[in-house]
Design a protein around this motif. Sequence first.
Motif, PDB file in Angstrom:
ATOM      1  N   ALA A   1       0.798  -1.109   0.026  1.00 16.40           N
ATOM      2  CA  ALA A   1      -0.166  -0.232  -0.157  1.00 16.40           C
ATOM      3  C   ALA A   1       0.902   1.251  -0.180  1.00 16.40           C
ATOM      4  O   ALA A   1       0.452   2.144  -0.597  1.00 16.40           O
ATOM      5  CB  ALA A   1      -0.897   0.113   1.256  1.00 16.40           C
ATOM      6  N   ASP A   2       2.052   1.369   0.623  1.00 18.94           N
ATOM      7  CA  ASP A   2       3.048   2.327   0.762  1.00 18.94           C
ATOM      8  C   ASP A   2       4.023   2.478  -0.501  1.00 18.94           C
ATOM      9  O   ASP A   2       4.774   3.387  -0.373  1.00 18.94           O
ATOM     10  CB  ASP A   2       3.738   2.439   1.816  1.00 18.94           C
ATOM     11  N   SER A   3       3.780   1.504  -1.464  1.00 17.30           N
ATOM     12  CA  SER A   3       4.614   1.700  -2.546  1.00 17.30           C
ATOM     13  C   SER A   3       4.310   2.022  -3.710  1.00 17.30           C
ATOM     14  O   SER A   3       2.928   1.759  -4.099  1.00 17.30           O
ATOM     15  CB  SER A   3       5.421   0.485  -2.618  1.00 17.30           C
ATOM     16  N   GLU A   4       4.808   2.857  -4.639  1.00 16.93           N
ATOM     17  CA  GLU A   4       4.353   3.096  -5.803  1.00 16.93           C
ATOM     18  C   GLU A   4       4.459   2.101  -7.003  1.00 16.93           C
ATOM     19  O   GLU A   4       4.033   2.240  -8.034  1.00 16.93           O
ATOM     20  CB  GLU A   4       5.022   4.426  -6.440  1.00 16.93           C
ATOM     21  N   SER A   5       5.263   1.041  -6.557  1.00 19.40           N
ATOM     22  CA  SER A   5       5.573   0.109  -7.496  1.00 19.40           C
ATOM     23  C   SER A   5       4.519  -1.285  -7.182  1.00 19.40           C
ATOM     24  O   SER A   5       3.727  -0.990  -6.359  1.00 19.40           O
ATOM     25  CB  SER A   5       6.900  -0.532  -7.366  1.00 19.40           C
ATOM     26  N   GLY A   6       4.630  -2.206  -7.877  1.00 25.49           N
ATOM     27  CA  GLY A   6       3.602  -3.377  -7.843  1.00 25.49           C
ATOM     28  C   GLY A   6       2.549  -3.085  -8.765  1.00 25.49           C
ATOM     29  O   GLY A   6       2.206  -2.163  -9.325  1.00 25.49           O
ATOM     30  N   GLU A   7       2.048  -4.167  -9.042  1.00 21.99           N
ATOM     31  CA  GLU A   7       0.892  -4.290  -9.925  1.00 21.99           C
ATOM     32  C   GLU A   7      -0.412  -3.663  -9.529  1.00 21.99           C
ATOM     33  O   GLU A   7      -0.743  -3.967  -8.489  1.00 21.99           O
ATOM     34  CB  GLU A   7       0.232  -5.673 -10.452  1.00 21.99           C
ATOM     35  N   ARG A   8      -1.171  -2.954 -10.184  1.00 22.32           N
ATOM     36  CA  ARG A   8      -2.467  -2.097  -9.840  1.00 22.32           C
ATOM     37  C   ARG A   8      -3.184  -2.689 -10.978  1.00 22.32           C
ATOM     38  O   ARG A   8      -3.019  -2.983 -12.152  1.00 22.32           O
ATOM     39  CB  ARG A   8      -2.281  -0.589 -10.033  1.00 22.32           C
ATOM     40  N   HIS A   9      -4.609  -2.975 -10.542  1.00 22.61           N
ATOM     41  CA  HIS A   9      -5.623  -3.522 -11.509  1.00 22.61           C
ATOM     42  C   HIS A   9      -6.376  -2.323 -12.028  1.00 22.61           C
ATOM     43  O   HIS A   9      -6.435  -1.077 -11.130  1.00 22.61           O
ATOM     44  CB  HIS A   9      -6.446  -4.509 -10.775  1.00 22.61           C
ATOM     45  N   GLU A  10      -7.109  -2.569 -13.043  1.00 24.97           N
ATOM     46  CA  GLU A  10      -8.062  -1.397 -13.766  1.00 24.97           C
ATOM     47  C   GLU A  10      -9.295  -2.141 -13.964  1.00 24.97           C
ATOM     48  O   GLU A  10      -9.338  -3.344 -14.459  1.00 24.97           O
ATOM     49  CB  GLU A  10      -7.349  -0.862 -14.834  1.00 24.97           C
TER      50      GLU A  10
END
Length: 258
Positions: free
Chosen positions: A215-224
């Motif tokens: 939650a605190d990282s800008e990296s990582g997979e985000r879903h849309e």
Amino acid sequence: MFVLQLVAFGVQAYYMRGALNAAEDGVIEARKALEASERHASAERESAERSAVAANEATARSLAISDRNANAARDAAIEAQRAGARVERLERPWLILCIVQTNADEMLRAARSDDPHAFPFIVTVEWELANHGRTPAWIVHSSMPQIHFVGLPYEKNPPHHFEGNYDNTPVTTATPLHATDNRSVSREEHDAILNGEAALVFSGSVYYRDIFTDADSESGERHETHFSFTCERTILSDGLVIIGHFIIGGPREWTKYT
């Protein structure tokens, strides 16, 4: 006198022969020592070469073992990554928006009535954003679902949306988001829809993360989730023209789930 000189020469020759013999013996000994040194050097060289060959073979075996270990570790890491990806795909959330009900199909009935107050007609869309996955989702950013009046043919980009107020909102399988959107439709807009010149578009987008994303990282997979429903005219087989419900429509790029 002559005899004495011959005796002296003989003595000198004797001593000279002794010296020459001694010198020859020294040369022979030196040659033997040199040959022994060469044999020793040759033996040491052969020993060094054998040691180098053995060392190279040992190094080659060590490198081969290291390569096998590295390949095994890489294969294990790849398999672990695949297993993790399979788990994520199985356990990840899926946010899907659906329309619960709408009164869009009543516009035509209102237009054909004698009611002078039928327009502007208030189109209502009741919607629900539900989690069809196995784990919770947290909305990172959203564009509010809205009803838009757009001309045909459709443009490449969907209609502009206002920013949503669902940031950091959790959506579980038991707690869907539920709301209603309204839009006033004029008689002129209704006629444009009936003539095939325009349509109503109910669309929006949601960006969310899952339990596998920090939650605190800008990296990582985000879903849309990008959704688009359209209300257009429909020409029936008998030639009758009607305005139906909202259905999934618009350009393909307007509807996407990742």
